[in-house]
Enzyme design. Structure first.
Site, PDB file in Angstrom:
ATOM      1  N   VAL A 170       7.424  -2.268   7.130  1.00  0.00           N
ATOM      2  CA  VAL A 170       7.384  -0.804   7.178  1.00  0.00           C
ATOM      3  C   VAL A 170       8.023  -0.231   5.916  1.00  0.00           C
ATOM      4  O   VAL A 170       9.176  -0.530   5.600  1.00  0.00           O
ATOM      5  CB  VAL A 170       8.094  -0.267   8.433  1.00  0.00           C
ATOM      6  CG1 VAL A 170       8.009   1.250   8.478  1.00  0.00           C
ATOM      7  CG2 VAL A 170       7.499  -0.886   9.695  1.00  0.00           C
ATOM      8  N   LYS A 171       7.235   0.600   5.230  1.00  0.00           N
ATOM      9  CA  LYS A 171       7.706   1.193   3.978  1.00  0.00           C
ATOM     10  C   LYS A 171       8.350   2.542   4.285  1.00  0.00           C
ATOM     11  O   LYS A 171       7.730   3.430   4.883  1.00  0.00           O
ATOM     12  CB  LYS A 171       6.499   1.377   3.043  1.00  0.00           C
ATOM     13  CG  LYS A 171       6.769   1.048   1.601  1.00  0.00           C
ATOM     14  CD  LYS A 171       5.460   1.030   0.826  1.00  0.00           C
ATOM     15  CE  LYS A 171       5.713   0.922  -0.646  1.00  0.00           C
ATOM     16  NZ  LYS A 171       4.469   1.035  -1.414  1.00  0.00           N
ATOM     17  N   ILE A 172       9.593   2.663   3.853  1.00  0.00           N
ATOM     18  CA  ILE A 172      10.409   3.845   4.180  1.00  0.00           C
ATOM     19  C   ILE A 172      10.867   4.510   2.884  1.00  0.00           C
ATOM     20  O   ILE A 172      11.395   3.832   1.998  1.00  0.00           O
ATOM     21  CB  ILE A 172      11.664   3.398   4.983  1.00  0.00           C
ATOM     22  CG1 ILE A 172      11.279   2.672   6.277  1.00  0.00           C
ATOM     23  CG2 ILE A 172      12.612   4.557   5.236  1.00  0.00           C
ATOM     24  CD1 ILE A 172      10.839   3.565   7.411  1.00  0.00           C
TER      25      ILE A 172
ATOM     26  N   ALA B  33       3.178  -1.115   4.708  1.00  0.00           N
ATOM     27  CA  ALA B  33       2.447   0.092   5.121  1.00  0.00           C
ATOM     28  C   ALA B  33       3.479   1.199   5.294  1.00  0.00           C
ATOM     29  O   ALA B  33       4.523   0.993   5.936  1.00  0.00           O
ATOM     30  CB  ALA B  33       1.697  -0.161   6.414  1.00  0.00           C
TER      31      ALA B  33
ATOM     32  N   THR C  69       0.873  -1.177   0.000  1.00  0.00           N
ATOM     33  CA  THR C  69       0.000   0.000   0.000  1.00  0.00           C
ATOM     34  C   THR C  69       0.910   1.228   0.000  1.00  0.00           C
ATOM     35  O   THR C  69       2.115   1.120   0.208  1.00  0.00           O
ATOM     36  CB  THR C  69      -0.891   0.053   1.262  1.00  0.00           C
ATOM     37  OG1 THR C  69      -0.062   0.267   2.416  1.00  0.00           O
ATOM     38  CG2 THR C  69      -1.686  -1.229   1.445  1.00  0.00           C
TER      39      THR C  69
END
Ligand code: G3P
Length: 209
Positions: free
Chosen positions: A83-85, A57, A27
């Site tokens: 975790v999208k960074i 996310a 997402t």
């Protein structure tokens, strides 16, 4: 090759999951916004309850402390959260720190092999080259995937190449040929992978006979 759907639409995720070929979901803030006025964390939890796989996310902070705080909150939502960074300097610091804490990450907004090299050095679990957006500016997004593959293989980096910003089945085919570990695609593209007029015509004839 792993298949992820690039959407926050729960019905589409459920339908893709029911096909039995779904390995995860990605997402981003724009995709979540399309779902209307939903609670972000609740929505991520709902996605994680549908698919048994990694669910990316994204943080919205752009400073190290803010990213770390959001990452810690997101990991409390569900054990499948990745975790999208974003691929910026503070993001590289966050990737390194999260890796040391054993938190899985997907480094997003990658548009060059050198960015991908940095992300792998920082310990990202996934790198997301946005090949469609590279194509959009009249460059070749697939060259980006190919070059990242070569660099990662040269040094045995374990970071998985997650081909993102996929727009059509040819992107999926070429990403597979280039050795991407994952393709994340809109639900419509996943369904389009099935399409072939000879399949339709052949089935029609078999059923008539
Ligand atoms: O989720 C990141 C990426 O897949 C976005 O795709 O189509 O907005 O360039 P797109």
């Amino acid at each position: 090759m792993k298949f992820f759907v690039d959407t926050a639409d729960l019905d589409d995720i459920q339908e893709a999951n029911d096909m039995g070929i779904l390995d995860g979901v990605t997402t981003n803030p724009s995709l979540v916004k399309e779902q209307g006025n939903v609670d972000f964390h609740e929505h991520v939890f709902k996605i994680c309850e549908i698919v048994d796989g990694d669910v990316s996310a994204e943080v919205t902070a752009t400073d190290f402390d803010g990213m770390m705080e959001e990452a810690h909150t997101l990991t409390q939502v569900h054990e499948n959260v990745v975790v999208k960074i974003p691929l910026i300097k503070e993001g590289i610091k966050a990737l390194r720190a999260l890796d040391e804490e054993g938190i899985e990450t997907n480094c997003t907004l990658c548009f060059s092999p050198s960015q991908a090299l940095l992300a792998a050095k920082a310990g990202a679990d996934y790198i997301s080259p946005f090949l469609g957006r590279v194509d959009d500016i009249s460059a070749d997004g697939m060259t980006l995937v190919e070059e990242i593959r070569e660099i990662y293989d040269n040094y045995d980096f374990e970071t998985e190449i997650l081909a993102a910003s996929i727009r059509h089945p040819t992107h999926v085919k070429r990403a597979a040929l280039a050795g991407a570990d994952v393709a994340t695609m809109p639900f419509e593209t996943l369904i389009d992978l099935l399409d072939h007029p000879l399949t339709d015509r052949g089935l029609e004839r078999f059923l008539a006979d």
